[in-house]
Every structure is written in C-alpha cells, then in structure tokens.
Design a protein around this motif. Structure first.
Motif, mmCIF file in Angstrom:
data_model
loop_
_atom_site.group_PDB
_atom_site.id
_atom_site.type_symbol
_atom_site.label_atom_id
_atom_site.label_comp_id
_atom_site.label_asym_id
_atom_site.label_seq_id
_atom_site.Cartn_x
_atom_site.Cartn_y
_atom_site.Cartn_z
ATOM 1 N N ARG A 1 -12.325 20.035 107.645
ATOM 2 C CA ARG A 1 -11.097 20.835 107.795
ATOM 3 C C ARG A 1 -10.679 21.474 106.473
ATOM 4 O O ARG A 1 -9.972 22.478 106.469
ATOM 5 N N ASP B 1 -21.123 26.076 107.360
ATOM 6 C CA ASP B 1 -20.275 27.038 106.655
ATOM 7 C C ASP B 1 -20.546 27.020 105.159
ATOM 8 O O ASP B 1 -20.252 27.994 104.455
ATOM 9 N N GLU C 1 -4.850 21.227 106.096
ATOM 10 C CA GLU C 1 -6.301 21.278 106.236
ATOM 11 C C GLU C 1 -7.005 20.223 105.384
ATOM 12 O O GLU C 1 -8.170 19.903 105.641
ATOM 13 N N GLY D 1 -10.012 22.327 113.862
ATOM 14 C CA GLY D 1 -8.996 23.154 113.228
ATOM 15 C C GLY D 1 -9.256 23.326 111.745
ATOM 16 O O GLY D 1 -10.337 23.047 111.234
ATOM 17 N N ALA E 1 -10.292 24.687 108.283
ATOM 18 C CA ALA E 1 -11.352 25.602 107.854
ATOM 19 C C ALA E 1 -12.404 25.815 108.924
ATOM 20 O O ALA E 1 -13.077 26.852 108.937
ATOM 21 N N ALA F 1 -11.855 26.228 112.187
ATOM 22 C CA ALA F 1 -11.376 27.267 113.104
ATOM 23 C C ALA F 1 -11.197 28.609 112.417
ATOM 24 O O ALA F 1 -11.243 29.655 113.081
ATOM 25 N N SER F 2 -10.992 28.618 111.106
ATOM 26 C CA SER F 2 -10.713 29.877 110.421
ATOM 27 C C SER F 2 -11.968 30.684 110.106
ATOM 28 O O SER F 2 -11.873 31.882 109.804
ATOM 29 N N ARG G 1 -16.190 25.907 117.337
ATOM 30 C CA ARG G 1 -15.246 25.871 116.224
ATOM 31 C C ARG G 1 -13.815 26.177 116.645
ATOM 32 O O ARG G 1 -12.863 25.861 115.910
ATOM 33 N N ASP G 2 -13.612 26.757 117.814
ATOM 34 C CA ASP G 2 -12.247 27.028 118.263
ATOM 35 C C ASP G 2 -11.651 25.876 119.057
ATOM 36 O O ASP G 2 -10.468 25.908 119.413
#
Length: 442
Positions: A138, A145, A225, A343, A345, A347-348, A359-360
């Motif tokens: 998060r 990523d 986060e 949620g 990082a 989700a972003s 990821r959502d």
C-alpha cells in the motif's frame, strides 16, 4: 550445461524435486540445475528440440506445486540467487531463483526495501509474476509495480530484456500474467527508503471477530497508505503474552505493519490496534526484514497445504457471518483464514500497467488449509474449497494467481476474459509451439 543434470534415482534429484508444499509429489523426467542464464538457454533449446514440456522452479514456494510436473524437464533456478543493490540508482538486481529473504538482507543493509510478500521464504520469481502483494504494497506498490526490467530466455533460447522501452508487450504480460512466456533469469526492482517499521499482532477472542471485521471494513478504505493490516483466524499459540486458557483455542488476530515514520504510527493505526479488549499483543518498532520473517515459522517447508482465495468488493454483514462460521470450525488447528485489504499505492497505479486484474478490489480473503500429516490433505482441501464456495455470492470470478491452489487452467481462474485473450495472443507470438507451461517461476 555448466550446472548438473539430475536424473531419477540420484540423491540430489529426490531433494530438488520436492517443493515447499509437502502435498506435491511429482517426478520430472530430469532436473536441469542451471548455473546461469546460458544454462537456461541450453536447457530450453534442448526441450524444444525434443518436444519436452518444461516447468520452472524458482523458490519452489507456490502452493499448487507448479514448479514440478510428472514427465517434464524441470529448470531449477535455485543456484541463480545473486542479489546486487545499486544504491545511487535506487535499484536492486535479483536473479530468478532468489528468495525474498535474500533480497531483504541485501537491501536492508542500506536502509532500503521493496515489496516482497508476507513471509521471507517466498521465491522472488513466483511472487512477482503473479502480481506480488505484501506488507509494503500500500506504500510502495505491488512487486510488479516496482519491477523495472526482466531478463528473459524465450522459447527459441534467445535472451532478451523486457522493460517499458524494450519488448513492452512482454513486459506488460510479465507484470501479473503468471508467466508462461519465458524464463526470467534476472529482475530489476525499484527500492524505497524503508528501514524500521512499527509492526505487531493483537489477539482477540473468536467471539469478537464479527465486530472486528466490521471495524476493519470501515477503517481500511481510509487508512494511510503506510498502513497494511491483515486479519488472521488462527489457533492461539502457547505464548506467554496470552492467557493459558486460550492456548490451542481459535482466535482472531490483527497483524499490522506501518512503513512510515514510526513516531506517527501508533496514532495512525489506533482505530484498529486499540479495538476492543484484546487477549494479548506483541510488537513494536523493528527492522522491516525482522518483521518479514515473523510468520516464517507458521509456514514450514514440507507440511501439507491447500490454499484458495476470493476477491471481494465489500465485506457485508451476511458475508461476515458466513466467514466467521467457516473460519472458526477447521479440520486441523494449523488451518487459517487471512483477510486482506488493498488500496493505497496498489489502487493508484494505472489499471493497464500490467496483467494483474485485481488492483481495484478493496479486499481479498485466503483460505489457508494446512496440516502436519498427509492423511489430512482431503480434509483441508475440502474445507478450503468449501469456504471459497460459501463466499461465491460476494466474490469476483477471477482470483489472485499467487494464492490459487489448483494448477488446472491457470489463466481461466486468475484473469478476466479480455486479459486472458491478450495473454493468449502474446504466448502465440513468443512461444508458438507451446513449450512453456502457462505458469510462472515458482
């Protein structure tokens, strides 16, 4: 090859065909103990010429045992475990057979870290190619990523580099596609300034589970986060910080990790860590690598496991009632249920950054079937599958690759239709003869 080729009947063959999950008992036709990427290329070209199916062993941790297959040639990357940290560039280079504990040891020496799962015995290759959730996700994003590039041996034996600038379509597929496109012999990951974390576990009676789950669903969507929580339905250990009467009884534990400034962690975590009247707690400020190893003892190699998982958009009251009932009544005291949130990082990041399709999602739940005796395998498998079936009314169809316990049609279980179609087209391009099994380094 520079490395040895192990054949049935040899002592080293028996050792290397075994993987973390003792329930997996398969016999490859041979095991190629690759010494370097060139060995991998030699073995891949040989398998292609002989039309011999391949499986790929990285850390050997995958619960479904995808690293080993009857009658196949196993490419064993265990000797490819070198880790090198480029501190000025903020990058760690990791060979495909390394374990996350080896990455942690190298990066923590410089006060750095990158997302690497929830236990340190996990293989880097398998976790990454399946997406890569973990205690730092998060704050720092998933393992994919943070992946900057990957050195890949393709089905024709060529060695290529996949990144955002080179073989970008292959790079997309490696980021959560669960493999099947080549053998990753080396990764490059971005690292972050994470040294000490505030982490620990708070134990509650099982009767508190419904209220704790409701508090969990309320707070986690707005949690900072830097905070990652996990609710664990487990059996209370005979620990001195827990009352003797609860030893061996089912409890629910809140595990947490704050990867920001420890001075602000207590207040930031308080809405959950201060919930209710706990049975006991343990934790504090510690090196990230120490926290990453805290649960290793609960996942010993050679025990018998069956996992399955559900991806969820909400934790409503009806689901909570069903979940608590199944999590409290287990066929073996070692069985657990893990409730996670995403949620931050995760989700972003852009949805199309890779083939990871979850990821959502705000939550996922893992049923961890675990026993110390082989005869318990049917019971723990039935319990885990039953728990997932009981949640199907609320769950998405696809599940996270890293927690799916059946080999089967991997992408049919773990990706949506559009992602499966794109991965299928890429496999036809990079592996037209279907040499690689549609699984990842494990």
């Amino acid at each position: 090859m520079r490395g040895p080729l192990l054949l049935p009947g040899e002592a080293d063959y028996e050792q290397r065909r075994r993987v973390w999950n003792g329930a997996i008992d398969r016999r490859p036709v041979a095991i190629a103990r690759c010494a370097d990427a060139e060995d991998v290329s030699v073995a891949v070209k040989f398998a292609a010429s002989e039309r011999l199916p391949l499986s790929i062993r990285g850390g050997g941790h995958n619960v479904a045992g995808l690293a080993v297959r009857d009658g196949a040639l196993m490419l064993d990357l265990g000797a490819l475990n070198h880790v090198e940290v480029d501190v000025p560039a903020g990058i760690v280079h990791v060979e495909g057979g390394a374990l996350w504990r080896e990455v942690d040891a190298a990066t923590q020496a410089h006060g750095l870290a990158t997302t690497g799962g929830f236990v340190s015995s996990t293989g880097v290759g398998g976790l990454t190619l399946g997406g890569g959730v973990g205690w730092l996700m998060r704050h720092c994003g998933l393992a994919i990523d943070n992946m900057i590039s990957a050195d890949v041996v393709l089905a024709d034996g060529r060695c290529v580099v996949a990144s955002a600038d080179q073989h970008a379509d292959l790079f997309w597929a490696l980021r959560g596609g669960a493999g099947g496109l080549g053998v990753v012999t080396r990764f490059a990951f971005r690292v972050h300034p994470v040294n000490e974390v505030l982490a620990g576990v708070v134990f509650h009676p099982i009767e508190a589970a419904p209220a704790l789950l409701r508090a969990f669903r309320q707070f986690t969507p707005r949690a900072p986060e830097q905070a990652t929580f996990m609710l664990v339905f487990t059996t209370a250990p005979p620990a001195p910080f827990l009352p003797a009467p609860v030893h061996g009884q089912r409890v629910v534990a809140l595990a947490y990790c704050w990867s920001g400034d420890p001075a602000y962690g207590e207040q930031a975590l308080a809405p959950l860590t201060s919930f209710g009247v706990p049975l006991g707690k343990i934790g504090g400020v510690m090196p990230y690598a120490a926290w990453q190893q805290s649960f290793d003892a609960q996942a010993p190699a050679g025990d018998y496991y069956y996992w399955t998982t559900s991806t969820l958009d909400a934790l409503d009251d009806a689901l909570i009632d069903v979940l608590v009932g199944s999590a409290a009544a287990v066929p073996d005291p070692l069985c657990e249920v893990h409730v996670h949130h995403l949620g931050g990082a995760v989700a972003s990041a852009p949805a199309d950054a890779g083939a990871f399709v979850h990821r959502d999602a705000p939550f996922f739940i893992n049923a961890i079937g675990h026993a110390g005796a082989a005869e318990k395998i049917p019971e723990i498998r039935g319990w885990a599958r039953g728990l997932r079936s009981s949640l199907v009314l609320w769950a998405r169809a696809a599940m996270q690759a890293n927690f799916a316990g059946d080999a089967g049609d991997w992408q049919a279980q773990t990706h949506d239709a559009a992602t499966r179609a794109r991965l299928r087209d890429l496999r036809r391009r990079y592996d037209p003869a279907g040499l690689f099994l549609p699984v990842r380094n494990n």
